[in-house]
Scaffold this motif. Structure first.
Motif, PDB file in Angstrom:
ATOM      1  N   SER A  88       5.621 -22.322 -25.252  1.00 11.50           N
ATOM      2  CA  SER A  88       6.051 -21.543 -24.122  1.00 11.50           C
ATOM      3  C   SER A  88       5.247 -20.119 -24.172  1.00 11.50           C
ATOM      4  CB  SER A  88       7.485 -21.394 -23.849  1.00 11.50           C
ATOM      5  OG  SER A  88       7.893 -20.687 -25.040  1.00 11.50           O
ATOM      6  N   ASP A  89       4.817 -19.597 -22.839  1.00 10.28           N
ATOM      7  CA  ASP A  89       4.159 -18.481 -22.935  1.00 10.28           C
ATOM      8  C   ASP A  89       5.183 -17.013 -23.335  1.00 10.28           C
ATOM      9  OD1 ASP A  89       5.398 -18.202 -20.517  1.00 10.28           O
ATOM     10  OD2 ASP A  89       3.654 -18.606 -19.330  1.00 10.28           O
ATOM     11  N   ASN A  90       6.366 -17.453 -23.120  1.00  9.07           N
ATOM     12  CA  ASN A  90       7.574 -16.605 -23.030  1.00  9.07           C
ATOM     13  C   ASN A  90       7.489 -15.397 -22.166  1.00  9.07           C
ATOM     14  OD1 ASN A  90      10.231 -16.289 -24.376  1.00  9.07           O
ATOM     15  ND2 ASN A  90       9.612 -14.814 -25.735  1.00  9.07           N
ATOM     16  N   THR A  91       6.542 -15.187 -21.130  1.00  7.81           N
ATOM     17  CA  THR A  91       6.463 -14.393 -20.037  1.00  7.81           C
ATOM     18  C   THR A  91       6.654 -14.825 -18.640  1.00  7.81           C
ATOM     19  OG1 THR A  91       4.104 -14.691 -20.163  1.00  7.81           O
ATOM     20  CG2 THR A  91       4.765 -13.138 -21.457  1.00  7.81           C
ATOM     21  N   CYS A  92       6.536 -16.081 -18.364  1.00  4.96           N
ATOM     22  CA  CYS A  92       6.686 -16.618 -16.877  1.00  4.96           C
ATOM     23  C   CYS A  92       8.198 -16.332 -16.290  1.00  4.96           C
ATOM     24  CB  CYS A  92       6.116 -17.977 -16.749  1.00  4.96           C
ATOM     25  SG  CYS A  92       7.358 -19.268 -17.265  1.00  4.96           S
ATOM     26  N   PRO A  93       8.183 -16.495 -15.130  1.00 10.08           N
ATOM     27  CA  PRO A  93       9.829 -16.370 -14.543  1.00 10.08           C
ATOM     28  C   PRO A  93      10.779 -17.378 -15.253  1.00 10.08           C
ATOM     29  CG  PRO A  93       8.212 -16.436 -12.939  1.00 10.08           C
ATOM     30  CD  PRO A  93       7.519 -16.706 -14.181  1.00 10.08           C
ATOM     31  N   ASN A  94      10.446 -18.456 -15.555  1.00  4.53           N
ATOM     32  CA  ASN A  94      11.392 -19.539 -16.370  1.00  4.53           C
ATOM     33  C   ASN A  94      11.698 -19.200 -17.655  1.00  4.53           C
ATOM     34  OD1 ASN A  94      11.456 -21.004 -14.192  1.00  4.53           O
ATOM     35  ND2 ASN A  94       9.947 -22.449 -14.605  1.00  4.53           N
ATOM     36  N   CYS A  95      10.621 -18.556 -18.449  1.00  3.69           N
ATOM     37  CA  CYS A  95      10.723 -18.034 -19.819  1.00  3.69           C
ATOM     38  C   CYS A  95      11.755 -16.876 -19.666  1.00  3.69           C
ATOM     39  CB  CYS A  95       9.537 -17.706 -20.433  1.00  3.69           C
ATOM     40  SG  CYS A  95       8.604 -19.048 -20.970  1.00  3.69           S
ATOM     41  N   GLN A  96      11.572 -15.826 -18.800  1.00  2.00           N
ATOM     42  CA  GLN A  96      12.239 -14.900 -18.645  1.00  2.00           C
ATOM     43  C   GLN A  96      13.591 -14.941 -18.354  1.00  2.00           C
ATOM     44  OE1 GLN A  96      11.084 -11.199 -19.058  1.00  2.00           O
ATOM     45  NE2 GLN A  96       9.777 -12.423 -20.145  1.00  2.00           N
ATOM     46  N   SER A 102      11.138 -24.870 -19.852  1.00  2.00           N
ATOM     47  CA  SER A 102      10.908 -25.173 -18.565  1.00  2.00           C
ATOM     48  C   SER A 102       9.799 -24.160 -18.268  1.00  2.00           C
ATOM     49  CB  SER A 102      11.876 -25.136 -17.371  1.00  2.00           C
ATOM     50  OG  SER A 102      12.540 -26.412 -17.328  1.00  2.00           O
ATOM     51  N   CYS A 103       9.101 -23.648 -19.413  1.00  2.00           N
ATOM     52  CA  CYS A 103       7.980 -22.675 -19.004  1.00  2.00           C
ATOM     53  C   CYS A 103       6.986 -23.365 -17.996  1.00  2.00           C
ATOM     54  CB  CYS A 103       7.218 -22.438 -20.514  1.00  2.00           C
ATOM     55  SG  CYS A 103       5.750 -21.436 -20.412  1.00  2.00           S
ATOM     56  N   GLN A 104       6.394 -22.405 -17.318  1.00  2.96           N
ATOM     57  CA  GLN A 104       5.358 -22.874 -16.225  1.00  2.96           C
ATOM     58  C   GLN A 104       4.128 -23.300 -16.981  1.00  2.96           C
ATOM     59  OE1 GLN A 104       5.225 -19.398 -13.685  1.00  2.96           O
ATOM     60  NE2 GLN A 104       6.337 -20.386 -12.298  1.00  2.96           N
ATOM     61  N   HIS A 105       4.022 -22.920 -18.274  1.00  2.06           N
ATOM     62  CA  HIS A 105       2.757 -23.483 -19.004  1.00  2.06           C
ATOM     63  C   HIS A 105       3.126 -24.236 -20.058  1.00  2.06           C
ATOM     64  CE1 HIS A 105       1.532 -19.952 -16.742  1.00  2.06           C
ATOM     65  NE2 HIS A 105       0.586 -20.623 -16.282  1.00  2.06           N
TER      66      HIS A 105
HETATM   67 ZN    ZN Z   1       6.799 -19.406 -19.736  1.00  2.00          ZN
END
Ligand code: ZN
Length: 338
Positions: A88-96, A102-105
């Motif tokens: 996960s990128d840990n920055t997208c809205p779902n990660c936040q 459910s990360c967008q990436h």
């Molecule tokens: Zn994410």
């Protein structure tokens, strides 16, 4: 490098595979310190998930970073790291929002039962320990990659809080670590549902106060007996079958919560029964990344020892026996040393 490949149901082999390389600039390559067999790998091993072609298998990992892509900034070669089965990128809205699975990436991290592994989105996915750990900490740190994080999410999703009564459906490694998680979160009473003596013993070690051996409607009746007829405040569903899901919902008191983390296979819920049950349902693939920093601290400080779920340790080359032992329930969970 050596790596496990699932050829067909019941046929897992270790063979020579190409070592992974950096593909994206955000990747890291890690040298595995330990990996393991997951209860969810058994769905494929048993042919319940179709196996159409030989495929590398395994998704739980920890080890030493060997190489990073040019865009990786926080993860460095030489660090000991743990990551989730979903990158996960840990920055997208779902990660936040704390839902990194459910990360967008998001990208599934597969083929981990091997000597080396490529981990995408290294900065977002991997968490480094304070130092390279001593060998005795490695089994517990490895559990944080999935099984412990998943048990923790089950308890978190079921709103386990100090003083509450918790029931745990499923005595696999996730269920047992759900017991440990509920204890850490301050539950007063923890009812483990298990009919296997060795698993009951470990459940008690992890903090279970009661054991229920009955299943299905009888199991529900026992939970009701133990809770003045109303049901548990929080129920952790750690199996994923129709029976276990209904057992969880029917064991929960009105207003209580079910945290479900068993990957559902053929589970169907009746809307009318759900309507009148008055229970909260929350679950899904655990956002393990959310819990990693806190769980690493707890292992590092010796507060928890989730590595006790590994009752079989084998060299990676004996992976076939590792699967057989878990399939036949001779082992709770198999650790593999590459
Ligand atoms: Zn994410």
């Amino acid at each position: 490098m050596r790596g496990a490949v699932l050829y067909a149901p019941g046929d897992v082999r270790v063979e020579e595979r190409d070592a992974p390389k950096i593909i994206e600039p955000t990747d890291a390559i890690i040298r595995m310190s330990a990996t393991c067999v997951c209860g969810s790998d058994l769905w494929s091993y048993r042919g319940i998930n179709p196996v159409t072609e030989p495929a590398p298998i395994g998704h739980e990992y920890c080890g030493i970073v060997e190489e990073v892509g040019r865009a990786v900034t926080s993860i460095k070669p030489g660090q000991f790291v743990i990551g989730s089965f979903f990158a996960s990128d840990n920055t997208c809205p779902n990660c936040q929002a704390g839902y990194q699975s459910s990360c967008q990436h998001k990208e599934f991290v597969g083929g981990a039962q091997a000597g080396r592994l490529r981990v995408p989105l290294a900065d977002g996915t991997l968490v480094a320990t304070p130092e390279v750990p001593s060998d005795d900490l490695i089994p517990s740190l490895l559990t944080l990659s999935d099984v412990m994080g998943t048990g923790w999410f089950a308890a978190d999703a079921a709103h386990v809080k100090p003083g509450r009564t918790v029931a745990v459906v499923g005595d696999g490694a996730v269920g047992l670590l759900g017991v440990l998680s509920a204890r850490q979160m301050g539950a007063e009473r923890i009812i483990a549902m298990s009919r296997h003596q060795s698993r009951q013993k470990l459940a008690r070690e992890f903090g279970a106060t009661d054991i229920v051996t009955e299943r299905g409607d009888e199991g529900v009746a026992r939970i009701k007996d133990l809770t003045r007829g109303i049901g548990a405040d929080a129920v952790l569903e750690c199996v994923g079958t129709q029976e276990s899901m209904m057992q969880a919902i029917r064991s929960t008191r009105p207003g209580g919560s079910v945290g479900y983390v068993g990957v559902p296979h053929g589970v169907e819920l009746n809307g009318e029964e759900l309507f009148y049950a008055h229970v909260h349902l929350h679950g899904g693939p655990a956002p393990v990344r959310r819990f990693l920093p806190d769980l690493i601290d707890r292992v590092w400080d010796g507060k928890i020892n989730p590595g006790k779920v590994f009752d079989l340790t084998l060299p990676l080359d004996q992976v076939a026996e590792g699967y057989r032992a878990m399939d036949q329930r001779r082992a709770i969970k198999t650790l593999l040393r590459p």
